[in-house]
Motif scaffolding. Sequence first.
Motif, PDB file in Angstrom:
ATOM      1  N   LEU A   1     -15.795 -41.103  19.523  1.00 16.11           N
ATOM      2  CA  LEU A   1     -16.237 -42.302  18.816  1.00 16.11           C
ATOM      3  C   LEU A   1     -17.201 -41.937  17.700  1.00 16.11           C
ATOM      4  O   LEU A   1     -17.132 -42.487  16.583  1.00 16.11           O
ATOM      5  CB  LEU A   1     -16.897 -43.265  19.804  1.00 16.11           C
ATOM      6  CG  LEU A   1     -17.390 -44.610  19.244  1.00 16.11           C
ATOM      7  CD1 LEU A   1     -16.273 -45.341  18.523  1.00 16.11           C
ATOM      8  CD2 LEU A   1     -17.932 -45.468  20.387  1.00 16.11           C
TER       9      LEU A   1
ATOM     10  N   GLU B   1     -16.111 -49.286  13.869  1.00 16.17           N
ATOM     11  CA  GLU B   1     -15.311 -48.366  14.680  1.00 16.17           C
ATOM     12  C   GLU B   1     -15.499 -48.653  16.166  1.00 16.17           C
ATOM     13  O   GLU B   1     -14.681 -48.230  16.991  1.00 16.17           O
ATOM     14  CB  GLU B   1     -15.693 -46.917  14.376  1.00 16.17           C
ATOM     15  CG  GLU B   1     -15.288 -46.437  12.987  1.00 16.17           C
ATOM     16  CD  GLU B   1     -13.784 -46.424  12.801  1.00 16.17           C
ATOM     17  OE1 GLU B   1     -13.060 -46.067  13.761  1.00 16.17           O
ATOM     18  OE2 GLU B   1     -13.315 -46.766  11.697  1.00 16.17           O
ATOM     19  N   HIS B   2     -16.573 -49.365  16.502  1.00 19.50           N
ATOM     20  CA  HIS B   2     -16.793 -49.799  17.890  1.00 19.50           C
ATOM     21  C   HIS B   2     -16.032 -51.105  18.134  1.00 19.50           C
ATOM     22  O   HIS B   2     -15.618 -51.790  17.198  1.00 19.50           O
ATOM     23  CB  HIS B   2     -18.287 -50.012  18.138  1.00 19.50           C
ATOM     24  CG  HIS B   2     -19.087 -48.749  18.096  1.00 19.50           C
ATOM     25  ND1 HIS B   2     -19.618 -48.162  19.220  1.00 19.50           N
ATOM     26  CD2 HIS B   2     -19.458 -47.954  17.058  1.00 19.50           C
ATOM     27  CE1 HIS B   2     -20.281 -47.060  18.873  1.00 19.50           C
ATOM     28  NE2 HIS B   2     -20.195 -46.921  17.566  1.00 19.50           N
ATOM     29  N   ASP B   3     -15.882 -51.467  19.381  1.00 21.76           N
ATOM     30  CA  ASP B   3     -15.133 -52.686  19.720  1.00 21.76           C
ATOM     31  C   ASP B   3     -16.034 -53.920  19.627  1.00 21.76           C
ATOM     32  O   ASP B   3     -16.226 -54.654  20.603  1.00 21.76           O
ATOM     33  CB  ASP B   3     -14.517 -52.568  21.122  1.00 21.76           C
ATOM     34  CG  ASP B   3     -15.565 -52.331  22.210  1.00 21.76           C
ATOM     35  OD1 ASP B   3     -16.691 -51.915  21.866  1.00 21.76           O
ATOM     36  OD2 ASP B   3     -15.257 -52.568  23.395  1.00 21.76           O
TER      37      ASP B   3
ATOM     38  N   PRO C   1     -17.012 -57.702  18.334  1.00 26.61           N
ATOM     39  CA  PRO C   1     -16.286 -58.921  17.966  1.00 26.61           C
ATOM     40  C   PRO C   1     -16.291 -59.107  16.458  1.00 26.61           C
ATOM     41  O   PRO C   1     -17.322 -58.921  15.805  1.00 26.61           O
ATOM     42  CB  PRO C   1     -17.076 -60.037  18.665  1.00 26.61           C
ATOM     43  CG  PRO C   1     -17.867 -59.357  19.736  1.00 26.61           C
ATOM     44  CD  PRO C   1     -18.164 -57.983  19.216  1.00 26.61           C
ATOM     45  N   ARG C   2     -15.140 -59.464  15.882  1.00 31.16           N
ATOM     46  CA  ARG C   2     -15.060 -59.749  14.450  1.00 31.16           C
ATOM     47  C   ARG C   2     -15.232 -61.250  14.248  1.00 31.16           C
ATOM     48  O   ARG C   2     -14.301 -62.019  14.401  1.00 31.16           O
ATOM     49  CB  ARG C   2     -13.724 -59.281  13.883  1.00 31.16           C
ATOM     50  CG  ARG C   2     -13.474 -57.787  13.949  1.00 31.16           C
ATOM     51  CD  ARG C   2     -14.330 -57.017  12.957  1.00 31.16           C
ATOM     52  NE  ARG C   2     -13.934 -55.618  12.911  1.00 31.16           N
ATOM     53  CZ  ARG C   2     -13.159 -55.083  11.970  1.00 31.16           C
ATOM     54  NH1 ARG C   2     -12.719 -55.827  10.973  1.00 31.16           N
ATOM     55  NH2 ARG C   2     -12.845 -53.797  12.005  1.00 31.16           N
TER      56      ARG C   2
ATOM     57  N   ARG D   1      -8.473 -59.193   9.445  1.00 33.11           N
ATOM     58  CA  ARG D   1      -7.926 -57.834   9.394  1.00 33.11           C
ATOM     59  C   ARG D   1      -6.561 -57.805   8.722  1.00 33.11           C
ATOM     60  O   ARG D   1      -5.595 -57.231   9.230  1.00 33.11           O
ATOM     61  CB  ARG D   1      -7.853 -57.228  10.793  1.00 33.11           C
ATOM     62  CG  ARG D   1      -9.172 -57.246  11.542  1.00 33.11           C
ATOM     63  CD  ARG D   1      -9.140 -56.348  12.745  1.00 33.11           C
ATOM     64  NE  ARG D   1     -10.103 -56.763  13.731  1.00 33.11           N
ATOM     65  CZ  ARG D   1     -10.447 -56.049  14.791  1.00 33.11           C
ATOM     66  NH1 ARG D   1      -9.885 -54.880  15.001  1.00 33.11           N
ATOM     67  NH2 ARG D   1     -11.339 -56.489  15.650  1.00 33.11           N
TER      68      ARG D   1
END
Length: 614
Positions: A14, A162-164, A166-167, A608
Amino acid sequence: MCGITGFNWKDEQLLGRMCEAIKHRGPDDGGTYIDDKVSLGHRRLSILDLSEKGHQPMFNEDGTIVLIYNGEIYNFLELREEFIKKGRKFKSDTDTEVVLHAYEEYGTDCVQHFNGMWAFCIYDKTKNILFLSRDRFGIKPLYYHFDGERFIFSSEIKALLEHDLPREENRSIVFDYLYFNLTDHCEDTFFKGIKRLMPGHNMIFDLSSGKMEIEKYYDVQSRFVKEEEDHQKVKELFTDSVRKRLIADVPVGSCLSGGIDSSSVVVTMRKVDPDAQIKTFSLRFPGDSIDEGEYQQQINEMVNSMNFCVTPDTSDLMNDLQELFLTQEEPFSGTSVYGQYRVMKLARDNGMKVLLDGQGADEVLAGYHYFHGYYYYELLKRLNLSLLLKEANGCYDKSRSFAPMIYLLLRMTPSGIKRLIYKNRKVPFLTPDFISENEGRKDKRWDIYTLNEALYSSLDTYSLPHLLRFEDKNSMRFSIESRVPFLDYRFVEYMFSMPPGQKIHDGTTKYAFRKAMEGEVPSSILSRHDKIGFATPEEKWMKDETVREMIQEIIDSESFREREFWDWKMVKSMYEKLLEGKSSSIFVGTDIWRCISMELWMRLFIDRENITAE
């Protein structure tokens, strides 16, 4: 100049993805440090001591302190000499190692000893903390996410993504942008859950307790005690600021718009180093009213510099639009950002790694025309009507504009009436529900009345922060370090210590600095009262067929129509009137661009998708 990343757990893959996301900030070298508690990454753009001795992360002698650092400390040679006298050993000729020893010597107070720009993270294993800091005026960026457990930071938002995470858009910040035309004015970003460490702030993240503490270590308002009026001192401080920013082991060039600020930078570069090869980089629009070619030519001939210029058009803008948004990471309020983007690309294509730029001058020297309104109001409150009339007449004689008087009237208008004006006249295209949702949001500029208050808020909150974001992201996209002499803290503090009449005088902005540069900068430039900078022909571009088709496709798209922020039919009508030349508001082009910019950002970062309309 570099890029830094990190988080409070161990994950080599990561961390590698985060470093790769900001590789453009440091293409020359990369490094990581990982243990069971932290993962720290660095990308290096080599400017000082180009050898491997400048590799980061950098460690102290016993390995208990780890540093990743982005920036330049311009007084590092003086600090280095001081530390050597105290018995400290140096292995390199970098300013990075000076930062490391300064922390050992002074702890978190080390930042008080730096003259420069920085964003860094120090991992102190003994104290089990991460110490992060951002320079006084926020020249270098630092973003972070903390959800109570995970702490993640980076020089750019794209590495955090790059981390998960929330968008999700931050609707309050979206409102501030669309309603007040504000960005970068607080710690919140357009991304919900992602914040910026504010300028002049330190952060301590305790790895044992998982607690975070943020403290403001610098405030320019507390740094002066008496009024100053010495124009010679102004010139001396500025000259020394430029001198310090020429220290590098690679060539240093400059942006050159042709205005007072960039011209002063370039002529001072020549004064400091009479034999240097100076390359300047400019934006040109021959035949257009915003073209500054004649002034650029004067300076280039005067200092015998090698000039490179670029003239982007709408096809260039369309080709670069997605990359521009990826570079900036958050919406912006006009296409002048693209002009700067292309100048930085031009510099990279011609072999530059360091550029000087005039950013910050307008905020420090009182360069914006709206500052007149604050000064007028200050004079009115003092009942100094004769000086008020003199200033107003002087300003009108030079600009043939009543805008400063309008700014004065705005100062005299109660906040409640201002909100009604905004709601019904300035931003009628926003939906009532979206406005009601954000009823408590406020533009604090409405409660500012004196010139010094306006200058401070411009420097601290409302103007400089977003301009520095544009500057950093555009320059680092092309692996260029941008240095800003007008933001040397000594120069800023001295200018802020001057009385209002030294900042605006006889209708002239930047009065003290103009006086200081007499005999250095051509009078034809010092006497300029227009303000252009790296402007682009924005309204003309918005009427161009290529751009028009894109905007119309966006407004007619399903995603734009379904956004809860605006009344898409009204935005469409506003644009049609602009194309027909029937718009009665000088702001309508900017209002439309903000909606388009917001939509493109939503598509790219939240949905996205590619930003072109379906």
